[in-house]
Motif scaffolding. Structure first.
Motif, short mmCIF file in Angstrom:
data_model
loop_
_atom_site.label_atom_id
_atom_site.label_comp_id
_atom_site.label_asym_id
_atom_site.label_seq_id
_atom_site.Cartn_x
_atom_site.Cartn_y
_atom_site.Cartn_z
N HIS A 85 0.84 -1.20 0.00
CA HIS A 85 0.00 0.00 0.00
C HIS A 85 0.88 1.25 0.00
O HIS A 85 0.60 2.24 -0.70
CB HIS A 85 -0.92 -0.03 1.22
CG HIS A 85 -1.82 1.16 1.33
ND1 HIS A 85 -2.42 1.52 2.51
CD2 HIS A 85 -2.22 2.09 0.43
CE1 HIS A 85 -3.15 2.61 2.32
NE2 HIS A 85 -3.04 2.98 1.06
N ALA A 86 1.97 1.23 0.80
CA ALA A 86 2.88 2.38 0.85
C ALA A 86 3.52 2.63 -0.51
O ALA A 86 3.67 3.79 -0.93
CB ALA A 86 3.95 2.13 1.91
N SER A 87 3.90 1.56 -1.22
CA SER A 87 4.53 1.75 -2.54
C SER A 87 3.54 2.34 -3.53
O SER A 87 3.91 3.14 -4.40
CB SER A 87 5.10 0.42 -3.06
OG SER A 87 4.06 -0.47 -3.43
N GLN A 88 2.25 1.98 -3.40
CA GLN A 88 1.23 2.58 -4.26
C GLN A 88 1.05 4.06 -3.94
O GLN A 88 0.94 4.89 -4.85
CB GLN A 88 -0.10 1.84 -4.07
CG GLN A 88 -1.26 2.42 -4.88
CD GLN A 88 -1.05 2.29 -6.37
OE1 GLN A 88 -0.78 1.20 -6.87
NE2 GLN A 88 -1.16 3.39 -7.10
N GLN A 89 1.04 4.40 -2.65
CA GLN A 89 0.93 5.80 -2.27
C GLN A 89 2.12 6.59 -2.81
O GLN A 89 1.97 7.71 -3.33
CB GLN A 89 0.88 5.94 -0.74
CG GLN A 89 -0.39 5.42 -0.08
CD GLN A 89 -1.59 6.32 -0.33
OE1 GLN A 89 -1.48 7.38 -0.95
NE2 GLN A 89 -2.75 5.89 0.11
N ALA A 90 3.31 6.03 -2.71
CA ALA A 90 4.51 6.72 -3.18
C ALA A 90 4.46 6.94 -4.69
O ALA A 90 4.78 8.03 -5.18
CB ALA A 90 5.76 5.92 -2.80
N SER A 91 4.05 5.90 -5.42
CA SER A 91 3.98 6.02 -6.87
C SER A 91 2.96 7.07 -7.29
O SER A 91 3.20 7.89 -8.18
CB SER A 91 3.63 4.66 -7.49
OG SER A 91 4.64 3.72 -7.21
N GLY A 92 1.78 7.05 -6.64
CA GLY A 92 0.73 7.98 -7.01
C GLY A 92 0.99 9.41 -6.62
O GLY A 92 0.68 10.35 -7.37
N LEU A 93 1.58 9.61 -5.44
CA LEU A 93 1.79 10.97 -4.93
C LEU A 93 3.07 11.60 -5.45
O LEU A 93 3.12 12.81 -5.69
CB LEU A 93 1.81 10.96 -3.40
CG LEU A 93 0.50 10.60 -2.69
CD1 LEU A 93 0.74 10.40 -1.21
CD2 LEU A 93 -0.54 11.69 -2.91
N PHE A 94 4.12 10.79 -5.59
CA PHE A 94 5.43 11.36 -5.89
C PHE A 94 6.03 10.89 -7.22
O PHE A 94 6.95 11.53 -7.74
CB PHE A 94 6.42 11.02 -4.77
CG PHE A 94 5.90 11.31 -3.40
CD1 PHE A 94 5.76 12.61 -2.95
CD2 PHE A 94 5.54 10.28 -2.54
CE1 PHE A 94 5.27 12.88 -1.68
CE2 PHE A 94 5.06 10.53 -1.27
CZ PHE A 94 4.92 11.85 -0.84
N GLY A 95 5.55 9.76 -7.75
CA GLY A 95 6.18 9.17 -8.93
C GLY A 95 6.19 10.08 -10.14
O GLY A 95 7.21 10.22 -10.81
N ALA A 96 5.05 10.71 -10.43
CA ALA A 96 4.97 11.57 -11.61
C ALA A 96 5.79 12.85 -11.41
O ALA A 96 6.41 13.36 -12.34
CB ALA A 96 3.52 11.92 -11.91
N ARG A 97 5.81 13.38 -10.20
CA ARG A 97 6.54 14.61 -9.92
C ARG A 97 8.05 14.37 -9.96
O ARG A 97 8.82 15.29 -10.24
CB ARG A 97 6.15 15.16 -8.53
CG ARG A 97 4.71 15.62 -8.45
CD ARG A 97 4.30 15.85 -7.01
NE ARG A 97 2.92 16.31 -6.92
CZ ARG A 97 2.56 17.58 -6.78
NH1 ARG A 97 3.47 18.52 -6.73
NH2 ARG A 97 1.29 17.91 -6.70
N LEU A 98 8.46 13.17 -9.60
CA LEU A 98 9.89 12.83 -9.56
C LEU A 98 10.14 11.63 -10.48
O LEU A 98 10.69 10.61 -10.06
CB LEU A 98 10.31 12.51 -8.13
CG LEU A 98 10.08 13.61 -7.09
CD1 LEU A 98 10.24 13.08 -5.68
CD2 LEU A 98 11.04 14.76 -7.33
N ALA A 99 9.71 11.76 -11.74
CA ALA A 99 9.75 10.63 -12.67
C ALA A 99 11.15 10.05 -12.83
O ALA A 99 11.33 8.84 -12.97
CB ALA A 99 9.20 11.06 -14.03
N ARG A 100 12.16 10.92 -12.79
CA ARG A 100 13.53 10.44 -12.95
C ARG A 100 13.94 9.50 -11.82
O ARG A 100 14.81 8.65 -11.98
CB ARG A 100 14.47 11.66 -12.99
CG ARG A 100 15.93 11.34 -13.20
CD ARG A 100 16.72 12.63 -13.33
NE ARG A 100 16.53 13.51 -12.19
CZ ARG A 100 17.23 13.42 -11.05
NH1 ARG A 100 18.14 12.47 -10.91
NH2 ARG A 100 17.02 14.27 -10.08
#
Length: 504
Positions: free
Chosen positions: A117-132
């Motif tokens: 669940h935490a990895s999903q939250q991280a991907s959704g909240l921060f993944g696009a903003r920090l794509a690199r």
């Protein structure tokens, strides 16, 4: 019969380092096929392997512990696969104990689900903003709690006891951990992460929680003022070190896991709200938007994982906001006899003539004590100015933080304006919360994150002069509490009348 658990930090590290982590037979077989599929790219293989947190930990730990003298730990599973090679990786996964999913300890399964669940939250909240940095974000958030997985596998009873005592019933974590484990869990997790050479972002998170809490506390205090983003930015501008720390990408790992772990207890609990506010400060988003994003990611996580026999916080999005799945709802009860005696004594003091109070502060202090004594631990008393343009906090109890200088502007709230027109009492519950929630000011909802709330306006000479707000810290309010609240309010009104006549 289970052998006695270790009691020292190094003994725990040695013990947990050799615990084999199980994996379901179905997933074990699927991942084996993935590793032998030469049509897949290394990125695709890494993505598929991360469906199993145990597989991801096994490969990353092995790559970092036996990395051929490489100084930097692998920050992602793709880097670990490159270091190990696919053949070696397949051999390592082949050694994992595989069996029926029902044989995996429930405590381990639940902890793995929280990590996913935490990895999903991280991907959704921060993944696009920090794509690199997507791979580092995903891997770090998935494995932050990994040092606790072998503890859940080998000693599930200890971890479940900790969960009930600390998360469900609010006992002090350090005292419980000293009793159950002999060492603080954060120290153990940090030491094991260091021993396994897990990614630097994981070490950063534990360092922050253990050694750099001053910055975290400062950030949490600023985050609490989420209704005033300009003031927040001014506070951050005044502290460049704090501002630089807050925007570090590595913080995404801790934020995502804190959101997932606190949501495991309840969406409306103060821990959950605290991390939502801090995430909003990190992302520069208002609290409402952060909550919407967090709830969306929780629903996506539940849809992806489809846990049949484990608890997922997305289920609680359909429940009352104050619900806590770790313990059954407490039955509302009348105040105990000793409290009733105190309540009667406080009310008698309020009703004394002539008034025994020298000033309004003394009177409202006694009023607060009377309300506490009738079974309402969370209280806020606000005084209205003559024009009813401001409500200023005069007394409070049970609220998180200070209420010094706390004010409400009634103008934007039809509900407050109505309460200021004439004396009235409103009892909020899940049945009518949808009707009134949007009418409550945001700062008031932040102080009382509850679906069970009492509000009452008090008048003197026909004019409303005071507003009372009270609850049972989110627990259900029954008729006894509502009646005691109303009776106490009448006593306070009588006390105001006696106070106005003093010296005549």
């Amino acid at each position: 019969m289970q052998t006695p658990s270790p009691r020292s930090l190094e003994a725990w590290v040695q013990e947990l380092d050799r615990v084999p982590l199980p994996i379901s037979a179905d997933l074990h077989s699927q991942l084996g096929h993935v590793l032998h599929d030469n049509r897949r790219s290394l990125r695709d293989i890494a993505d598929q392997l991360q469906r199993s947190p145990v597989a991801a930990l096994t490969l990353l730990r092995e790559a970092n512990r036996h990395g051929g003298g490489l100084s930097q730990p692998a920050e992602s599973l793709e880097v670990a696969l490159t270091r190990l090679g696919l053949q070696r990786s397949a051999e390592l996964l082949g050694r994992l104990p595989a069996g029926d999913a029902a044989t995996i300890p429930r405590a381990l399964g639940q902890l793995l689900l929280i990590s996913q669940h935490a990895s999903q939250q991280a991907s959704g909240l921060f993944g696009a903003r920090l794509a690199r940095l997507w791979q580092e974000i995903h891997c770090g958030s998935l494995l932050l709690l990994a040092p606790l997985w072998p503890l859940a596998a080998a000693y599930p009873g200890l971890l479940e006891t900790w969960e009930q005592r600390v998360l469900a019933h609010g006992e002090p974590a350090l005292a419980v951990e000293e009793e159950l484990f002999g060492v603080p869990l954060l120290h153990l997790a940090s030491r094991l992460a260091e021993h396994w050479r897990l990614p630097d972002w994981i070490a950063h998170s534990y360092h922050l929680l253990l050694n750099d809490r001053r910055l975290l506390v400062k950030a949490l205090r600023i985050a609490r003022d989420n209704e005033h983003p300009l003031h927040q930015q001014q506070q951050l501008d005044a502290e460049p070190v704090l501002r630089r720390w807050l925007t570090q990408p590595a913080n995404s790992v801790l934020l995502a896991n804190s959101l997932a772990l606190s949501a495991h207890v309840g969406w409306g609990c103060e821990h959950s709200l605290r991390w939502q506010r801090l995430t909003g400060l990190h992302l520069q988003l208002p609290l409402g938007e952060v909550q919407q994003l967090v709830h969306q990611q929780a629903a996506l996580s539940a849809r992806e994982l489809a846990p049949h026999d484990l608890w997922h916080p997305a289920i609680a999005l359909l429940w009352p906001w104050s619900a806590n799945h770790l313990r059954p709802p407490e039955q509302p009860a009348a105040p105990p006899p000793t409290t009733l005696q105190d309540w009667r004594a406080h009310c008698a003091e309020l009703l004394r003539a002539p008034s025994p109070f020298l000033n309004v502060v003394q009177l409202t202090s006694r009023a607060r004590e009377a309300l506490n004594a009738c079974g309402l631990p969370r209280i806020l008393l606000l005084l209205a100015d003559r024009q009813h343009s401001r409500l200023r906090a005069q007394q409070a109890s049970g609220l998180d933080g200070t209420i010094a200088g706390f004010e409400l502007d009634p103008a934007p709230s039809p509900l407050l304006r109505r309460l200021l027109e004439r004396p009235a009492q409103l009892r909020l519950s899940p049945a009518n919360m949808a009707q009134y929630s949007a009418l409550l000011p945001g700062p008031l909802k932040a102080l009382f994150p509850s679906e069970h709330l009492l509000l009452r306006s008090l008048a003197h000479n026909g004019r409303v002069v005071m507003l009372l707000v009270a609850d049972r810290e989110g627990l259900v309010l029954d008729d006894i509490h509502a009646q005691a609240f109303a009776k106490t309010s009448q006593c306070i009104e009588r006390a105001l009348e006696q106070f106005s006549q003093r010296g005549r």
